[in-house]
Motif scaffolding. Structure first.
Motif, PDB file in Angstrom:
ATOM      1  N   GLY A   1      -8.287 -42.492 -19.416  1.00 15.00           N
ATOM      2  CA  GLY A   1      -8.513 -41.037 -19.954  1.00 15.00           C
ATOM      3  C   GLY A   1      -6.967 -39.617 -20.746  1.00 15.00           C
TER       4      GLY A   1
ATOM      5  N   THR B   1     -18.750 -41.647 -20.420  1.00 15.47           N
ATOM      6  CA  THR B   1     -17.326 -40.792 -19.647  1.00 15.47           C
ATOM      7  C   THR B   1     -18.450 -39.176 -20.620  1.00 15.47           C
ATOM      8  OG1 THR B   1     -15.460 -41.222 -20.474  1.00 15.47           O
ATOM      9  CG2 THR B   1     -15.851 -41.795 -18.172  1.00 15.47           C
TER      10      THR B   1
ATOM     11  N   ILE C   1     -19.757 -35.875 -17.075  1.00 17.48           N
ATOM     12  CA  ILE C   1     -19.021 -35.237 -16.635  1.00 17.48           C
ATOM     13  C   ILE C   1     -18.659 -34.001 -16.577  1.00 17.48           C
ATOM     14  CG2 ILE C   1     -18.297 -37.315 -15.428  1.00 17.48           C
ATOM     15  CD1 ILE C   1     -15.841 -37.666 -17.319  1.00 17.48           C
TER      16      ILE C   1
ATOM     17  N   LEU D   1     -11.461 -42.569 -15.898  1.00 13.01           N
ATOM     18  CA  LEU D   1     -11.419 -41.068 -15.576  1.00 13.01           C
ATOM     19  C   LEU D   1     -10.552 -40.558 -15.679  1.00 13.01           C
ATOM     20  CD1 LEU D   1     -13.877 -41.542 -11.809  1.00 13.01           C
ATOM     21  CD2 LEU D   1     -14.778 -40.846 -14.579  1.00 13.01           C
TER      22      LEU D   1
END
Ligand code: NAD
Ligand code: USQ
Length: 382
Positions: free
Chosen positions: A233, A253, A322, A376
């Motif tokens: 991430g 994502t 998200i 994430l």
């Protein structure tokens, strides 16, 4: 021609150093290896197992019979930098050696300060070294398309001609970057532009879009030459991340609604663009700006492309919108010019299903190295 590649142990720098070496340029690598240190500190690893720099350089020299000298040190250590320039005497310096992650620069005060100190002071030291020691040397500096932000008008290459109250001038294009990292590039741009004006330095700023892909003709030749491929991430970038997520069955994502649009290019075009820039140097005192990308996509479009390519390989790819950890416009106008490099002869590799297949296959091959806890995003802009 002698070319010093600063940041030559990194993703773009390693591929570029080998490519130029193969073409017959006399290449040396300068790198502080600080990126490997940051990876260790953040507990992240590239998907691909990269060998220590001495080993990868040794393998290249063994395979090709070409010498690839290595200077390990920080460009903010001025005596190291000057000694390197005096010993190697490059005709061109390609400067990739910066902290390049926007999320890294937004972790906290310390990481913002580190990013700007490393990047802005590093480039300023380099400008002084060129001025004092190699005034004819051509600086090819990696900037970013993110310097421009997402204005509601077309983005030009570095400059824009404006008419105001009946008068007309060509001025630096307005900058509206979206992170302390992207801001460091804007500060660099101003410093380089000023140094060209006052000292007659010759410089090309390559405002590069997001790079994808991992294989080049050179790095694919041997396991020890493999390039890094970040998926976490902090350092992973959009398309590379999506391919790796698809390969391991993690939902893609997409931040926010995914309408945010960016420019992209294949790593094989990164190396070619650098070659084009050094082969036709800027004039003395000229500050030349090239927008270095080949296509533009919204993040949502990229996710859909990866989903489609995944399904042909039998992968069931889910897309997850998200909450956007960044402060950025999602719905916006975006149209950027990129004619300078095309005019110099760039023949783009466009994003194709076969490229996605090869990235996906690569990711499947190394999937056991993926740490799912690093996928994430953990850094918030707010
Ligand atoms: P990277 O982190 O893989 O490589 C950067 C290298 O520079 C590392 O090996 C690091 O150790 C070295 N370095 C950093 N600071 C240094 C210093 N002070 N002295 C000496 N070496 C130093 O990054 P990358 O993806 O290869 O990016 C290279 C350049 O291209 C960066 O300037 C980045 O901003 C720019 N860029 C990258 C992308 C992308 O998608 N990767 C897109 C646009 C622009
Ligand atoms: N994004 C997602 N999901 C993800 C990752 C990113 O939706 O999992 C979105 C981001 O919100 C952003 C876009 O994709 O809107 C691009 O993000 P990125 O992480 O791929 O790229 P960015 O942070 O802009 O930085 C990268 C490189 C940087 C370079 C820049 C070029 O790390 O060094 O300067 O791309 S540009 O984007 O043109 O400024």
């Amino acid at each position: 021609m002698k070319v010093l590649v600063i940041g030559g142990d990194g993703y773009c720098g390693w591929a570029t150093a080998l490519y130029l070496s193969e073409l017959g340029y006399e290449v040396a690598i300068l790198d502080s290896l600080v990126r490997r240190h940051w990876d260790a500190e953040l507990c992240i690893q590239t998907l691909t197992p990269i060998a220590p720099i001495q080993q990868r350089v040794g393998r290249w020299e063994e395979l090709t019979g070409k010498s690839l000298p290595l200077y390990i040190g920080d460009i903010n250590n001025y005596s190291f930098l000057s000694a390197t320039l005096q010993e190697f005497k490059p005709d061109s310096i390609v400067h990739f050696g910066e902290q390049r992650s926007a999320p890294f620069s937004m972790i906290d005060r310390e990481h913002a300060v580190l990013t700007q100190t490393n990047n802005v002071m590093g480039t300023l030291n380099l400008l002084y070294a060129i001025h004092e020691l190699l005034p004819d040397c051509h600086l090819v500096k990696l900037g970013t398309m993110g310097e421009y932000g997402t204005p509601n008008i077309d983005i030009e290459e570095g400059y824009i001609t404006i008419e105001h109250n009946g008068r007309k001038d060509t001025l630096p294009y307005p900058k509206q970057p979206g992170s302390f990292y992207h801001l460091s590039k804007v500060h660099d741009t101003h410093n380089i532009h000023f140094a060209c004006k006052v000292w007659g330095i010759r410089a090309t700023d390559l405002n590069q879009g997001v790079v994808y892909g991992v294989l080049t003709d050179q790095t694919g030749r041997d396991e020890l030459l493999i390039n890094r491929l970040d998926y976490d991430g902090i350092y992973g970038t959009a398309l590379n991340r999506f391919c790796i997520q698809a390969a391991i069955g993690h939902p893609l994502t997409v931040y926010g609604n995914g309408s945010q649009t960016r420019t992209f290019l294949d790593i094989r075009d990164t190396v070619r663009c650098v070659e084009l820039a050094i082969a036709t140097p800027a004039a003395k005192g000229e500050f030349r700006v090239f927008n270095q990308f080949t296509e533009q996509f919204s993040v949502k479009d990229l996710a859909l492309k990866v989903q489609k390519a995944g399904s042909t390989l039998g992968l069931k790819v889910e897309i997850n919108n998200i909450e956007n950890p960044r402060v950025e416009k999602e719905d916006h106008y975006f149209k950027a010019t990129n004619t300078n490099l095309l005019n110099l002869g760039l023949e783009p590799h466009f994003l194709s299903d076969s490229l996605l297949d090869s990235l996906l296959n690569f990711a499947v091959k190394y999937q056991d190295r993926v740490d799912r806890t690093q996928i994430l995003p953990k850094v918030s802009w707010r």
